[in-house]
Design a protein around this motif. Structure first.
Motif, PDB file in Angstrom:
ATOM      1  N   PRO A 159       0.816  -1.228   0.000  1.00  0.00           N
ATOM      2  CA  PRO A 159       0.000   0.000   0.000  1.00  0.00           C
ATOM      3  C   PRO A 159       0.841   1.267   0.000  1.00  0.00           C
ATOM      4  N   ALA A 160       2.025   1.206   0.619  1.00  0.00           N
ATOM      5  CA  ALA A 160       2.875   2.392   0.683  1.00  0.00           C
ATOM      6  C   ALA A 160       3.267   2.881  -0.705  1.00  0.00           C
ATOM      7  N   THR A 161       3.422   1.969  -1.667  1.00  0.00           N
ATOM      8  CA  THR A 161       3.767   2.350  -3.037  1.00  0.00           C
ATOM      9  C   THR A 161       2.725   3.297  -3.609  1.00  0.00           C
ATOM     10  N   TYR A 162       1.459   2.967  -3.426  1.00  0.00           N
ATOM     11  CA  TYR A 162       0.373   3.769  -3.980  1.00  0.00           C
ATOM     12  C   TYR A 162       0.223   5.093  -3.236  1.00  0.00           C
ATOM     13  N   VAL A 163       0.462   5.079  -1.932  1.00  0.00           N
ATOM     14  CA  VAL A 163       0.395   6.330  -1.170  1.00  0.00           C
ATOM     15  C   VAL A 163       1.491   7.277  -1.638  1.00  0.00           C
ATOM     16  N   LEU A 164       2.709   6.777  -1.741  1.00  0.00           N
ATOM     17  CA  LEU A 164       3.842   7.618  -2.111  1.00  0.00           C
ATOM     18  C   LEU A 164       3.720   8.152  -3.530  1.00  0.00           C
ATOM     19  N   GLU A 165       3.381   7.286  -4.469  1.00  0.00           N
ATOM     20  CA  GLU A 165       3.256   7.734  -5.851  1.00  0.00           C
ATOM     21  C   GLU A 165       2.080   8.689  -6.003  1.00  0.00           C
ATOM     22  N   GLY A 166       0.994   8.411  -5.297  1.00  0.00           N
ATOM     23  CA  GLY A 166      -0.159   9.295  -5.358  1.00  0.00           C
ATOM     24  C   GLY A 166       0.138  10.659  -4.750  1.00  0.00           C
ATOM     25  N   MET A 167       0.855  10.677  -3.624  1.00  0.00           N
ATOM     26  CA  MET A 167       1.229  11.946  -2.998  1.00  0.00           C
ATOM     27  C   MET A 167       2.142  12.747  -3.916  1.00  0.00           C
ATOM     28  N   ARG A 168       3.069  12.096  -4.565  1.00  0.00           N
ATOM     29  CA  ARG A 168       3.984  12.813  -5.460  1.00  0.00           C
ATOM     30  C   ARG A 168       3.225  13.381  -6.661  1.00  0.00           C
ATOM     31  N   ARG A 169       2.281  12.639  -7.179  1.00  0.00           N
ATOM     32  CA  ARG A 169       1.484  13.176  -8.286  1.00  0.00           C
ATOM     33  C   ARG A 169       0.649  14.368  -7.834  1.00  0.00           C
ATOM     34  N   ALA A 170       0.105  14.283  -6.628  1.00  0.00           N
ATOM     35  CA  ALA A 170      -0.728  15.378  -6.120  1.00  0.00           C
ATOM     36  C   ALA A 170       0.097  16.628  -5.852  1.00  0.00           C
ATOM     37  N   LEU A 171       1.276  16.465  -5.276  1.00  0.00           N
ATOM     38  CA  LEU A 171       2.077  17.614  -4.868  1.00  0.00           C
ATOM     39  C   LEU A 171       2.968  18.160  -5.984  1.00  0.00           C
ATOM     40  N   GLN A 172       3.332  17.323  -6.946  1.00  0.00           N
ATOM     41  CA  GLN A 172       4.222  17.770  -8.010  1.00  0.00           C
ATOM     42  C   GLN A 172       3.500  18.022  -9.331  1.00  0.00           C
ATOM     43  N   ASN A 173       2.381  17.321  -9.550  1.00  0.00           N
ATOM     44  CA  ASN A 173       1.693  17.406 -10.845  1.00  0.00           C
ATOM     45  C   ASN A 173       0.245  17.881 -10.746  1.00  0.00           C
ATOM     46  N   ASN A 174      -0.130  18.420  -9.568  1.00  0.00           N
ATOM     47  CA  ASN A 174      -1.475  18.981  -9.387  1.00  0.00           C
ATOM     48  C   ASN A 174      -2.587  17.968  -9.646  1.00  0.00           C
ATOM     49  N   ALA A 175      -2.373  16.725  -9.269  1.00  0.00           N
ATOM     50  CA  ALA A 175      -3.388  15.688  -9.469  1.00  0.00           C
ATOM     51  C   ALA A 175      -4.429  15.753  -8.359  1.00  0.00           C
ATOM     52  N   GLY A 176      -5.692  15.816  -8.736  1.00  0.00           N
ATOM     53  CA  GLY A 176      -6.782  15.842  -7.778  1.00  0.00           C
ATOM     54  C   GLY A 176      -7.325  14.451  -7.510  1.00  0.00           C
ATOM     55  N   PRO A 177      -8.329  14.345  -6.650  1.00  0.00           N
ATOM     56  CA  PRO A 177      -8.906  13.026  -6.325  1.00  0.00           C
ATOM     57  C   PRO A 177      -9.382  12.250  -7.545  1.00  0.00           C
ATOM     58  N   LEU A 178     -10.001  12.930  -8.512  1.00  0.00           N
ATOM     59  CA  LEU A 178     -10.476  12.226  -9.710  1.00  0.00           C
ATOM     60  C   LEU A 178      -9.313  11.694 -10.539  1.00  0.00           C
ATOM     61  N   ASP A 179      -8.229  12.458 -10.601  1.00  0.00           N
ATOM     62  CA  ASP A 179      -7.043  12.012 -11.345  1.00  0.00           C
ATOM     63  C   ASP A 179      -6.387  10.809 -10.667  1.00  0.00           C
TER      64      ASP A 179
END
Length: 281
Positions: A220-240
């Motif tokens: 699960p940590a893989t998805y949390v980390l990659e998701g956080m990086r997309r949100a903080l670096q690439n402006n990814a929202g919940p739908l993305d």
């Protein structure tokens, strides 16, 4: 009416475990200060690697690349620290009972194990956020990173969703000190270290040996980390983030929490039957 009284009683019982953990923090505040200082220094040391990437490689990098590397390491360090605190608070809850000499009282109390774990979990989440917030404040003093592309809603949703899976993992790991009084606490650290290794905390999982990379897909940590990086670096929202990160995290959380409670109850029954609750070593 009876359901309401029962619900209120269980809610108060859950809060009792929150309050008890707060009192333990107060009692052993010196340990907590030492651990917090270590965590701050560790976070700074790891993040300085990003600032030193040019000196390490002997190549020139533009400031944008250096900043991106620093942000990559900051996100990995802070998110992992939060997840590790949540995991440790739950996984070591049984060991704390042994250290305090209260394990028999707690496990013989007329409350459900769900109530016990719920109180421990609530404390773990708030303590993890508090701990990580202090580290973030210190890191921000040393590193000025722009978050103009950050989507904080996406980051919050991914972090809270990922917490569910780590709650489940913590409950599963908590059975180890219950079954193995002498070495169970050390075994929980092996579980945490394995997750750290394969989840891409400080590096992309693509650099792992080929045979190790499938392990990252079930962490699960893989998805949390990659998701956080997309949100903080690439402006990814919940739908993305929904299909690639939130959905797998929800699925793993819905599996791990019930499985963790089930396996913990089986372990508790075995520990009571074999007299392991009373053993302290």
């Amino acid at each position: 009416m009876a359901f309401g009284r029962s619900f209120w009683r269980e809610t108060r019982a859950s809060y009792a475990f929150v309050e008890r953990n707060i009192n333990l923090i107060k009692r052993y505040w010196g340990w907590e200060v030492v651990w917090l200082i270590y965590s701050i220094v560790n976070a700074l040391s790891i993040t300085f690697i990003g600032k030193a990437v040019g000196a390490i490689t002997g190549q020139e990098f533009d400031q944008a690349t250096i900043n991106a590397t620093i942000l990559y390491l900051i996100v990995g360090t802070l998110v992992w620290h939060y997840l590790a605190v949540v995991f440790d608070c739950i996984a070591e809850s049984v060991q704390w009972e042994r250290w305090e000499g209260t394990i028999e009282y707690t496990f013989m109390a007329p409350i459900s194990r769900l109530t016990h774990m719920l109180g421990t979990t609530i404390f773990a989440i708030f303590w993890g956020l508090f701990h990580t917030g202090i580290i973030l404040a210190f890191v921000a003093v040393f590193f000025q990173i722009s978050l103009e592309n950050a989507n904080f809603l996406g980051a919050t949703v991914i972090l809270l969703t990922g917490s569910i899976s780590f709650i489940g993992l913590g409950i599963v790991a908590a059975v180890l000190p219950l079954l193995f009084p002498e070495r169970g606490a050390q075994m929980t650290n092996i579980v945490k270290a394995t997750i750290l290794l394969v989840s891409g905390v400080y590096y992309p999982i693509s650099v792992l040996p080929t045979w190790m990379q499938p392990l990252a897909s079930v962490s699960p940590a893989t998805y949390v980390l990659e998701g956080m990086r997309r949100a903080l670096q690439n402006n990814a929202g919940p739908l993305d983030l929904w299909a690639s990160y939130l959905l797998p995290l929800l699925g793993s959380g819905l599996l791990l929490v019930p499985f963790g409670l089930w396996i913990f109850l089986r372990g508790e029954e075995y520990a009571k039957r074999t007299g392991r609750l009373k053993r302290n070593g």
